[in-house]
Design a protein around this motif. Structure first.
Motif, PDB file in Angstrom:
ATOM      1  N   LEU A 393       0.834  -1.213   0.000  1.00 49.96           N
ATOM      2  CA  LEU A 393       0.000   0.000   0.000  1.00 49.96           C
ATOM      3  C   LEU A 393       0.863   1.255   0.000  1.00 49.96           C
ATOM      4  O   LEU A 393       0.594   2.206  -0.752  1.00 49.96           O
ATOM      5  CB  LEU A 393      -0.918   0.012   1.221  1.00 49.96           C
ATOM      6  N   ILE A 394       1.884   1.277   0.819  1.00 44.62           N
ATOM      7  CA  ILE A 394       2.764   2.447   0.902  1.00 44.62           C
ATOM      8  C   ILE A 394       3.445   2.709  -0.437  1.00 44.62           C
ATOM      9  O   ILE A 394       3.542   3.856  -0.893  1.00 44.62           O
ATOM     10  CB  ILE A 394       3.813   2.245   2.019  1.00 44.62           C
ATOM     11  N   THR A 395       3.882   1.645  -1.092  1.00 50.61           N
ATOM     12  CA  THR A 395       4.570   1.788  -2.382  1.00 50.61           C
ATOM     13  C   THR A 395       3.645   2.343  -3.453  1.00 50.61           C
ATOM     14  O   THR A 395       4.029   3.222  -4.236  1.00 50.61           O
ATOM     15  CB  THR A 395       5.139   0.432  -2.832  1.00 50.61           C
ATOM     16  N   VAL A 396       2.420   1.831  -3.510  1.00 55.69           N
ATOM     17  CA  VAL A 396       1.467   2.292  -4.526  1.00 55.69           C
ATOM     18  C   VAL A 396       1.136   3.770  -4.321  1.00 55.69           C
ATOM     19  O   VAL A 396       1.110   4.560  -5.280  1.00 55.69           O
ATOM     20  CB  VAL A 396       0.178   1.443  -4.481  1.00 55.69           C
ATOM     21  N   ILE A 397       0.885   4.161  -3.100  1.00 53.22           N
ATOM     22  CA  ILE A 397       0.566   5.564  -2.805  1.00 53.22           C
ATOM     23  C   ILE A 397       1.736   6.460  -3.198  1.00 53.22           C
ATOM     24  O   ILE A 397       1.554   7.514  -3.835  1.00 53.22           O
ATOM     25  CB  ILE A 397       0.224   5.738  -1.313  1.00 53.22           C
ATOM     26  N   THR A 398       2.943   6.028  -2.864  1.00 52.19           N
ATOM     27  CA  THR A 398       4.143   6.804  -3.204  1.00 52.19           C
ATOM     28  C   THR A 398       4.300   6.935  -4.714  1.00 52.19           C
ATOM     29  O   THR A 398       4.568   8.025  -5.237  1.00 52.19           O
ATOM     30  CB  THR A 398       5.398   6.152  -2.605  1.00 52.19           C
ATOM     31  N   ALA A 399       4.122   5.810  -5.435  1.00 54.64           N
ATOM     32  CA  ALA A 399       4.263   5.826  -6.895  1.00 54.64           C
ATOM     33  C   ALA A 399       3.235   6.745  -7.542  1.00 54.64           C
ATOM     34  O   ALA A 399       3.542   7.483  -8.491  1.00 54.64           O
ATOM     35  CB  ALA A 399       4.133   4.412  -7.447  1.00 54.64           C
ATOM     36  N   GLY A 400       2.012   6.709  -7.050  1.00 50.83           N
ATOM     37  CA  GLY A 400       0.967   7.563  -7.603  1.00 50.83           C
ATOM     38  C   GLY A 400       1.237   9.039  -7.398  1.00 50.83           C
ATOM     39  O   GLY A 400       0.904   9.869  -8.255  1.00 50.83           O
ATOM     40  N   LEU A 401       1.880   9.380  -6.277  1.00 51.24           N
ATOM     41  CA  LEU A 401       2.166  10.781  -5.978  1.00 51.24           C
ATOM     42  C   LEU A 401       3.373  11.312  -6.752  1.00 51.24           C
ATOM     43  O   LEU A 401       3.365  12.450  -7.218  1.00 51.24           O
ATOM     44  CB  LEU A 401       2.397  10.953  -4.468  1.00 51.24           C
ATOM     45  N   VAL A 402       4.410  10.488  -6.892  1.00 46.35           N
ATOM     46  CA  VAL A 402       5.668  10.976  -7.499  1.00 46.35           C
ATOM     47  C   VAL A 402       5.701  10.803  -9.016  1.00 46.35           C
ATOM     48  O   VAL A 402       6.587  11.364  -9.673  1.00 46.35           O
ATOM     49  CB  VAL A 402       6.894  10.275  -6.865  1.00 46.35           C
ATOM     50  N   SER A 403       4.766  10.042  -9.600  1.00 49.66           N
ATOM     51  CA  SER A 403       4.806   9.802 -11.047  1.00 49.66           C
ATOM     52  C   SER A 403       3.461  10.099 -11.694  1.00 49.66           C
ATOM     53  O   SER A 403       2.719   9.180 -12.068  1.00 49.66           O
ATOM     54  CB  SER A 403       5.229   8.345 -11.329  1.00 49.66           C
ATOM     55  N   PRO A 404       3.131  11.376 -11.880  1.00 52.51           N
ATOM     56  CA  PRO A 404       1.855  11.731 -12.520  1.00 52.51           C
ATOM     57  C   PRO A 404       1.756  11.231 -13.959  1.00 52.51           C
ATOM     58  O   PRO A 404       0.664  10.939 -14.442  1.00 52.51           O
ATOM     59  CB  PRO A 404       1.832  13.260 -12.453  1.00 52.51           C
ATOM     60  N   SER A 405       2.906  11.116 -14.661  1.00 48.66           N
ATOM     61  CA  SER A 405       2.871  10.654 -16.054  1.00 48.66           C
ATOM     62  C   SER A 405       2.386   9.207 -16.131  1.00 48.66           C
ATOM     63  O   SER A 405       1.623   8.842 -17.034  1.00 48.66           O
ATOM     64  CB  SER A 405       4.257  10.778 -16.693  1.00 48.66           C
ATOM     65  N   PHE A 406       2.832   8.377 -15.183  1.00 54.19           N
ATOM     66  CA  PHE A 406       2.370   6.991 -15.192  1.00 54.19           C
ATOM     67  C   PHE A 406       0.907   6.927 -14.768  1.00 54.19           C
ATOM     68  O   PHE A 406       0.131   6.125 -15.290  1.00 54.19           O
ATOM     69  CB  PHE A 406       3.213   6.125 -14.256  1.00 54.19           C
ATOM     70  N   ARG A 407       0.515   7.778 -13.847  1.00 57.19           N
ATOM     71  CA  ARG A 407      -0.870   7.817 -13.387  1.00 57.19           C
ATOM     72  C   ARG A 407      -1.812   8.130 -14.547  1.00 57.19           C
ATOM     73  O   ARG A 407      -2.955   7.673 -14.574  1.00 57.19           O
ATOM     74  CB  ARG A 407      -0.996   8.874 -12.289  1.00 57.19           C
ATOM     75  N   LYS A 408      -1.327   8.894 -15.527  1.00 58.44           N
ATOM     76  CA  LYS A 408      -2.159   9.307 -16.664  1.00 58.44           C
ATOM     77  C   LYS A 408      -1.964   8.411 -17.889  1.00 58.44           C
ATOM     78  O   LYS A 408      -2.503   8.697 -18.960  1.00 58.44           O
ATOM     79  CB  LYS A 408      -1.815  10.750 -17.040  1.00 58.44           C
ATOM     80  N   LEU A 409      -1.205   7.313 -17.735  1.00 56.27           N
ATOM     81  CA  LEU A 409      -0.914   6.435 -18.872  1.00 56.27           C
ATOM     82  C   LEU A 409      -2.197   5.888 -19.496  1.00 56.27           C
ATOM     83  O   LEU A 409      -3.072   5.372 -18.807  1.00 56.27           O
ATOM     84  CB  LEU A 409      -0.032   5.265 -18.414  1.00 56.27           C
TER      85      LEU A 409
END
Length: 421
Positions: A393-409
């Motif tokens: 859970l911590i990793t997913v939340i961190t990834a979503g916050l620091v990588s907006p480009s991947f979030r919008k893939l």
């Protein structure tokens, strides 16, 4: 717009043969993994021994992964797969002998255990070749416009084989014991070898045959790290598999916590694969290329939640449901990841990219198994599982916050480009 055909890839005869050989191979491999887990824990009653199984695979798998990808890109894929399956059959036969009282009746427990570990270690070398070879062969069997559909059916077949192999392993251990269960496994692997020979030899699409090894490996790694969609998907799944490796501790849950025996163990082991299989069948009708990045983040977050629920549960049906829904979320993740890899990878780099994928995910399976065994030894089994789910859970939340480009893939343009190619 023309209606999507959910069975498009299945209309190719050779693809159906490919799925059949994959089914038998994965069925045998899944069954073997569970039988060996059960046997090793029955011999030792030590959770760390389950972690060592993972360690014995990760060492050769990691050491050979990149070189295996280079070799796959340089060689004909059908024959290479047949060689790998033939060698895998020797491992299955060796394990069959190691559980035969007539052979090992006078051996010490440690001698039997170390011999099992040795065969698992050899299997790690083969694992480094299986992923890149199968990934590359699939792309040579179906046209590019069908890659997303083929990836869905390929992943679904993998999950169905895993479901049935897992469930049958638990039943088989109860009915005929570990020894004869391994004989059945050997038969399935031999059958997969025979079916592999029904696939035609394929052309080698790499225009850099004879390229220096180090130059080839460097090009493959650089491609993955430059392609943010691939790198993001692999990293997220790696962390989920690494810290969400609760399935490695299922023998402990089945024997000591839930006390459900080998049949319950088989159901627990099969539950996530059932969930993933159902999900992937649905995605054949409802493609998930739109907002793929956000869907992947949500799926892995849901996976972490399910692992925590499973870890805390002491009720059998709750544990089964938690594992089932962990499979549902994992199925979404798997389809998205495979679609990204098929759409974003050039033909001449498929072996090397699949090898990097195996380093991220294949090795994280074994490393996750080792991590689960060590943390279970240090923290206790339940705490170790909850810890793993929380880290996911911590990793997913961190990834979503620091990588907006991947979030919008979004993969819709890539799918349309392949359909029009």
């Amino acid at each position: 717009m023309a209606k999507k055909d959910p069975y498009a890839a299945l209309r190719i005869k050779e693809f159906k043969v490919f799925l059949l050989l994959r089914f038998f191979l994965v069925f045998g491999w899944s069954m073997q993994f569970i039988v060996i887990e059960w046997q090793v824990y029955a011999l030792t009653k030590d959770p760390l021994s389950l972690g060592i199984i993972g360690l014995m695979e990760i060492i050769p798998a990691l050491s050979m992964a990149l070189l295996a990808g280079h070799i796959v890109d340089q060689k004909e894929k059908r024959n290479l797969l047949a060689i790998c399956i033939a060698l895998f059959s020797l491992i299955s036969f060796g394990l069959f002998l190691l559980t035969w009282p007539k052979i090992v009746g006078g051996w010490s427990t440690n001698t039997v255990l170390y011999s099992i570990y040795a065969l698992v270690f050899f299997g790690g070398f083969l694992r480094s070749f299986f992923g890149p070879t199968i990934f590359s062969l699939l792309a040579l069997i179906v046209p590019k416009k069908l890659y997303p559909n083929a990836a869905t059916w390929n992943s679904s077949t993998w999950q169905m084989a895993s479901v049935l192999g897992s469930a049958f392993a638990g039943l088989s251990i109860n009915w005929i014991g570990v020894h004869w269960s391994l004989c059945i496994i050997f038969s399935f692997v031999v059958l997969a070898f025979i079916i592999t020979l029904q696939v035609k030899k394929k052309p080698i699409l790499n225009n850099k045959i004879g390229e220096p090894v180090m130059q080839s490996l460097k090009a493959g790694v650089q491609f993955v790290f430059k392609t943010k969609a691939i790198l993001g998907a692999l990293t997220l799944d790696m962390v989920a598999v690494l810290f969400g490796g609760a399935v490695m501790l299922l023998p402990i849950y089945a024997q000591d916590i839930l006390k459900v025996g080998p049949e319950g163990f088989g159901l627990l082991r099969a539950a996530p694969a059932v969930g993933a299989f159902i999900t992937m069948l649905i995605t054949a009708y409802l493609p998930i290329s739109k907002n793929a990045g956000m869907k992947l983040l949500i799926a892995i977050f849901g996976f972490g939640v399910c692992i925590i629920i499973f870890g805390l549960s002491s009720i059998f049906w709750v544990s089964v449901l938690a594992l089932f829904f962990s499979g549902v979320t994992d199925g979404i993740s798997m389809v998205i990841r495979q679609t990204i890899l098929q759409l974003k990878t050039p033909d001449d780099m498929r072996g090397r990219v699949a090898s990097v994928n195996s380093m991220f995910l294949g090795s994280s399976n074994e490393l996750g198994a080792f991590e689960s065994g060590v943390t279970a030894k240090l923290m206790g089994t339940v705490t170790a599982v909850v810890f793993g789910g929380t880290m996911t859970l911590i990793t997913v939340i961190t990834a979503g916050l620091v990588s907006p480009s991947f979030r919008k893939l979004d993969l819709r343009k890539d799918v349309e480009a392949h359909e029009n190619s």
